[in-house]
Scaffold this motif. Sequence first.
Motif, PDB file in Angstrom:
ATOM      1  N   ILE A   5     -25.091 -71.615  33.812  1.00 40.00           N
ATOM      2  CA  ILE A   5     -25.794 -72.497  32.872  1.00 40.00           C
ATOM      3  C   ILE A   5     -27.003 -73.131  33.547  1.00 40.00           C
ATOM      4  O   ILE A   5     -28.100 -73.175  32.981  1.00 40.00           O
ATOM      5  CB  ILE A   5     -24.846 -73.579  32.339  1.00 40.00           C
ATOM      6  CG1 ILE A   5     -23.764 -72.947  31.452  1.00 40.00           C
ATOM      7  CG2 ILE A   5     -25.619 -74.627  31.538  1.00 40.00           C
ATOM      8  CD1 ILE A   5     -22.705 -73.932  30.999  1.00 40.00           C
ATOM      9  N   LEU A   6     -26.816 -73.620  34.774  1.00 37.53           N
ATOM     10  CA  LEU A   6     -27.918 -74.250  35.493  1.00 37.53           C
ATOM     11  C   LEU A   6     -29.048 -73.264  35.755  1.00 37.53           C
ATOM     12  O   LEU A   6     -30.234 -73.598  35.592  1.00 37.53           O
ATOM     13  CB  LEU A   6     -27.408 -74.827  36.815  1.00 37.53           C
ATOM     14  CG  LEU A   6     -26.451 -76.017  36.718  1.00 37.53           C
ATOM     15  CD1 LEU A   6     -25.913 -76.386  38.090  1.00 37.53           C
ATOM     16  CD2 LEU A   6     -27.161 -77.212  36.087  1.00 37.53           C
ATOM     17  N   LEU A   7     -28.707 -72.043  36.143  1.00 36.85           N
ATOM     18  CA  LEU A   7     -29.723 -71.037  36.460  1.00 36.85           C
ATOM     19  C   LEU A   7     -30.503 -70.622  35.213  1.00 36.85           C
ATOM     20  O   LEU A   7     -31.742 -70.598  35.226  1.00 36.85           O
ATOM     21  CB  LEU A   7     -29.077 -69.811  37.105  1.00 36.85           C
ATOM     22  CG  LEU A   7     -28.580 -69.990  38.540  1.00 36.85           C
ATOM     23  CD1 LEU A   7     -27.841 -68.732  39.013  1.00 36.85           C
ATOM     24  CD2 LEU A   7     -29.753 -70.275  39.473  1.00 36.85           C
ATOM     25  N   TYR A   8     -29.799 -70.307  34.143  1.00 29.15           N
ATOM     26  CA  TYR A   8     -30.482 -69.822  32.938  1.00 29.15           C
ATOM     27  C   TYR A   8     -31.236 -70.932  32.224  1.00 29.15           C
ATOM     28  O   TYR A   8     -32.334 -70.713  31.701  1.00 29.15           O
ATOM     29  CB  TYR A   8     -29.483 -69.153  31.998  1.00 29.15           C
ATOM     30  CG  TYR A   8     -29.038 -67.797  32.490  1.00 29.15           C
ATOM     31  CD1 TYR A   8     -29.946 -66.755  32.588  1.00 29.15           C
ATOM     32  CD2 TYR A   8     -27.717 -67.562  32.874  1.00 29.15           C
ATOM     33  CE1 TYR A   8     -29.553 -65.503  33.060  1.00 29.15           C
ATOM     34  CE2 TYR A   8     -27.316 -66.324  33.343  1.00 29.15           C
ATOM     35  CZ  TYR A   8     -28.234 -65.297  33.439  1.00 29.15           C
ATOM     36  OH  TYR A   8     -27.852 -64.070  33.903  1.00 29.15           O
ATOM     37  N   ALA A   9     -30.673 -72.134  32.196  1.00 32.18           N
ATOM     38  CA  ALA A   9     -31.393 -73.257  31.601  1.00 32.18           C
ATOM     39  C   ALA A   9     -32.618 -73.605  32.439  1.00 32.18           C
ATOM     40  O   ALA A   9     -33.669 -73.976  31.902  1.00 32.18           O
ATOM     41  CB  ALA A   9     -30.470 -74.470  31.482  1.00 32.18           C
ATOM     42  N   GLY A  10     -32.489 -73.460  33.755  1.00 29.78           N
ATOM     43  CA  GLY A  10     -33.632 -73.691  34.638  1.00 29.78           C
ATOM     44  C   GLY A  10     -34.742 -72.692  34.397  1.00 29.78           C
ATOM     45  O   GLY A  10     -35.925 -73.050  34.363  1.00 29.78           O
ATOM     46  N   PHE A  11     -34.366 -71.424  34.195  1.00 29.82           N
ATOM     47  CA  PHE A  11     -35.373 -70.401  33.879  1.00 29.82           C
ATOM     48  C   PHE A  11     -36.064 -70.710  32.560  1.00 29.82           C
ATOM     49  O   PHE A  11     -37.291 -70.630  32.439  1.00 29.82           O
ATOM     50  CB  PHE A  11     -34.729 -69.018  33.788  1.00 29.82           C
ATOM     51  CG  PHE A  11     -35.598 -68.012  33.081  1.00 29.82           C
ATOM     52  CD1 PHE A  11     -36.677 -67.423  33.728  1.00 29.82           C
ATOM     53  CD2 PHE A  11     -35.360 -67.674  31.749  1.00 29.82           C
ATOM     54  CE1 PHE A  11     -37.499 -66.511  33.073  1.00 29.82           C
ATOM     55  CE2 PHE A  11     -36.172 -66.766  31.086  1.00 29.82           C
ATOM     56  CZ  PHE A  11     -37.243 -66.182  31.745  1.00 29.82           C
ATOM     57  N   ALA A  12     -35.274 -71.080  31.550  1.00 30.28           N
ATOM     58  CA  ALA A  12     -35.837 -71.377  30.233  1.00 30.28           C
ATOM     59  C   ALA A  12     -36.813 -72.542  30.301  1.00 30.28           C
ATOM     60  O   ALA A  12     -37.804 -72.571  29.564  1.00 30.28           O
ATOM     61  CB  ALA A  12     -34.714 -71.693  29.238  1.00 30.28           C
ATOM     62  N   GLY A  13     -36.553 -73.494  31.193  1.00 26.91           N
ATOM     63  CA  GLY A  13     -37.412 -74.662  31.283  1.00 26.91           C
ATOM     64  C   GLY A  13     -38.608 -74.494  32.195  1.00 26.91           C
ATOM     65  O   GLY A  13     -39.665 -75.082  31.949  1.00 26.91           O
ATOM     66  N   ILE A  14     -38.476 -73.676  33.252  1.00 23.43           N
ATOM     67  CA  ILE A  14     -39.554 -73.575  34.253  1.00 23.43           C
ATOM     68  C   ILE A  14     -40.819 -72.988  33.659  1.00 23.43           C
ATOM     69  O   ILE A  14     -41.925 -73.214  34.163  1.00 23.43           O
ATOM     70  CB  ILE A  14     -39.094 -72.724  35.459  1.00 23.43           C
ATOM     71  CG1 ILE A  14     -39.981 -72.986  36.677  1.00 23.43           C
ATOM     72  CG2 ILE A  14     -39.081 -71.244  35.116  1.00 23.43           C
ATOM     73  CD1 ILE A  14     -39.862 -74.383  37.230  1.00 23.43           C
TER      74      ILE A  14
END
Length: 235
Positions: A5-14
């Motif tokens: 969740i942290l990795l994919y949400a981070g990608f979506a936000g970056i």
Amino acid sequence: MLLEILLYAGFAGITVIIGGLLANFFNHHMEETPVKYEITHTMMAFGGGIILSAVGLVLVPKGLEQLSLWPMIIAFIAGSMLFYFIDKKLAAKGGQMATLLAMLMDFVPESIALGAIFATDPSTGTLLAIFIGLQNLPEAFNSFRDMVLSGFSVTKTLVIFAFLSFSGVLGALLGHFVLSDYPEMTAYLMVFASGGILYLIFQDIAPESKMEKSFVPSLGATLGFLVGMIGEKVI
């Protein structure tokens, strides 16, 4: 699961800060030409098309799955009216923040949905994260221009974008730990956001994207919506 969740949400936000950096380079380090303005308007329409696809293909359909008629109507009208008053107040001050507001109304509910979906369907959550990341890029590109025109400095705008980049992670964690067991609350949020987004698209984003003697920006809108169609088909 939490790491995913942290990795994919981070990608979506970056992609928010990436879009801002690209816009800064494009606006301040490229020669002023008619082609530059055409690209700017096309990107604005492209982002509008993606936001519209998010409303039509993700936010409203997912909301309709959970809500009955009257709650849906109330949530949708409430979103529209709230952003009518916000937009009217900003316009009175000479602000141009419509794209940023639309991005937030789109990004935050989808990030919350991303976290909630991961609890039951990680593969769909992965594809949704990719979809969110792709739509954030042109939206941030356009929002950067709006904020600078509204009086924000480049540095302050990029700091805000950096903060927004990580807000998606917080939204996803909220969806996963708090709202995954309350799908109706997520549905309310999605329909509420849809009302606000549609108001902003037709009041500000679509009129601003139009360019005299150029028909290319409208093609950008259709391509933006196509991105949403492709994302929804894959998901």
